[in-house]
Design an enzyme around this catalytic site. Structure first.
Site, PDB file in Angstrom:
ATOM      1  CG  HIS A 143      -1.679   1.294   1.389  1.00  0.00           C
ATOM      2  ND1 HIS A 143      -2.689   1.692   0.538  1.00  0.00           N
ATOM      3  CD2 HIS A 143      -1.555   2.298   2.306  1.00  0.00           C
ATOM      4  CE1 HIS A 143      -3.150   2.873   0.931  1.00  0.00           C
ATOM      5  NE2 HIS A 143      -2.483   3.265   1.998  1.00  0.00           N
ATOM      6  CD  GLN A 250      -4.759  10.755   2.142  1.00  0.00           C
ATOM      7  OE1 GLN A 250      -5.755  10.222   1.648  1.00  0.00           O
ATOM      8  NE2 GLN A 250      -3.714  10.059   2.556  1.00  0.00           N
ATOM      9  CE  LYS A 263      -6.037   8.955   5.311  1.00  0.00           C
ATOM     10  NZ  LYS A 263      -6.166   7.556   4.887  1.00  0.00           N
ATOM     11  CB  THR A 359      -4.612   0.808   3.287  1.00  0.00           C
ATOM     12  OG1 THR A 359      -5.185   2.057   3.616  1.00  0.00           O
ATOM     13  CG2 THR A 359      -5.390   0.156   2.161  1.00  0.00           C
TER      14      THR A 359
HETATM   15 MN    MN Z   1      -5.717   4.609   7.144  1.00  0.00          MN
END
Ligand code: MN
Length: 431
Positions: A143, A250, A263, A359
């Site tokens: 990720h 973001q 977030k 993630t």
């Molecule tokens: Mn996260």
């Protein structure tokens, strides 16, 4: 001891468990429920039957556990979590006993059963803990590499610190929601065109993040630290987690202090917390470290867990369909390393805190844990069964993440975390 032991596998309950249920007697997750207009209280679950732990204690079936009175007649699990690992384990052993098909204590007592057992259909699940602090890590190498390539280019994908420490940030505890709570599309500032000034509006790049949350126990006092060897004693259990993200907000705001408004508008937690004891049979080795680790991040033994995760998307018109499958065992940094790193400076951990993995992505495109990666920032939209396309999430979409472990006929599930996207709250520019 080898797991799953024959004895554990052979246990079965007098409560019916449907085939492929996430919740056999070997699981015994914990959550908070209410039915009709009654107070919130603690529960466990076998099959589709809710077991009221407050009632179980009130009728005297938990007497020998030396638990404080009314420890389960509370709206959160925080105080029970504070009783510590031995106490959680003693409760589990006693529940395995009471619900064993050979045990008549509750099985043959209709009046008591009436007080203790509820159908899943008739109850509402609530946020299981009062979350004092929420920390989100960034612990999947796949990720971090994928996002790094998209945000900074291939040469700077993995930052120089990434292979030396589990990167994390402090998230927003008060916007952690229980599964089923709808999520409003956030508005904010972004710069979709890098040659133009920033603009304000509803996020166009609304995303999910497949994560595993681990619910912390009461840690050590401020100034002390928790080692990798001790770390799992300070983890009450695991729960599936979706860290909703607005990618356009973001990517514009995150330099240099990290995630903020992209977030903190919502993060969703599954209602059930599954103990590490229940997940013991599914331990596996984590990936080998690429760089040598400082001593405080080294550890012995198998500290990763083989837990399957599946992402399902339901559009307003279509049927729910699977869009990705991944596994918790891919994480580069283990939960023990994350806990040790979090406290190495003396930072404290409190009962009910959430630490989340970040993630979880695998190495293949169908195992990516976010829309950002699955569609490669919208370049390769997903074609869904109802004929519609998705680059990111749209209003009316419902995103669900399921998690389960399975081995030698034993399935221990974590249930699911789900949320529907609502349109952005109306904004009046004249105000
Ligand atoms: Mn996260």
């Amino acid at each position: 001891m080898s797991f799953p032991s024959q004895q554990l596998l052979q246990l079965s309950s007098w409560i019916e468990v449907p085939a492929q249920s996430d919740f056999p007697i070997q699981n015994l997750p914990m959550g908070i429920f209410s039915e009709a207009n009654t107070a919130l209280r603690a529960a466990t679950r076998i099959g589709d039957t809710i077991i009221d732990l407050a009632a179980l204690q009130a009728i005297g079936l938990l007497e020998n556990l030396s638990l404080p009175p009314n420890i389960f007649a509370q709206a959160t699990l925080n105080n029970f979590i504070k009783t510590g690992k031995k106490s959680w384990s003693a409760l589990r052993q006693r529940l395995l006993e009471i619900f064993d098909k050979e045990n008549p204590e509750l099985r043959d007592n209709a009046a008591a059963r009436e007080k203790v057992l509820f159908s899943m259909e008739n109850v509402r699940m609530h946020l299981p803990v009062s979350v004092g602090d929420y920390t989100d890590f960034y612990a999947s190498k796949e990720h971090a590499t994928n996002v790094g390539i998209m945000f900074r280019g291939k040469e700077n994908a993995l930052m120089p610190n990434w292979l030396h420490l589990p990167v994390g940030y402090h998230g927003r505890a008060s916007s952690v929601l229980v599964s089923g709570t709808p999520v409003r599309r956030p508005m904010g500032q972004m710069r979709p065109d890098a040659t133009q000034p920033p603009v304000f509006g509803a996020t166009r790049l609304l995303d999910f993040e497949v994560e595993m949350a681990y619910i912390a126990a009461q840690g050590k006092p401020l100034g002390e630290r928790i080692s990798t060897a001790e770390a799992e004693d300070y983890i009450f259990g695991l729960s599936v987690f979706n860290d909703w993200s607005a990618r356009d907000i973001q990517s514009w705001e995150y330099v240099p202090l990290g995630p903020f408004l992209g977030k903190n508008f919502a993060s969703s937690l599954a209602p059930w917390i599954v103990s590490l004891e229940a997940l013991e049979p599914f331990r596996v080795a984590a990936p080998e470290p690429v760089e040598p680790l400082l001593p405080y991040l080294q550890y012995k033994g198998k500290k990763a867990f083989d837990i399957h995760l599946e992402v399902l998307l339901k559009t307003p018109q279509g049927e729910q369909q699977s869009i990705a499958k991944t596994n918790f065992k891919y994480m580069y940094w283990t939960i023990a390393q994350q806990m040790a790193h979090h406290t190495i400076n003396g930072c404290n951990i409190n009962a009910g805190d959430i630490l989340a993995s970040g993630t979880i992505s695998g190495s293949t495109p169908d195992s990516y844990g976010s829309m950002l990666e699955l569609t490669w920032r919208g370049q390769n939209p997903l074609l869904l069964a109802d004929g519609s396309m998705r680059k990111f999430l749209e209003d009316g979409d419902t995103l669900t993440i399921k998690a389960w472990a399975e081995k030698d006929g034993l399935r221990i599930g974590l249930g699911e975390v789900s949320g529907e996207i609502l349109p952005a709250f109306p904004y009046d520019e004249s105000q």
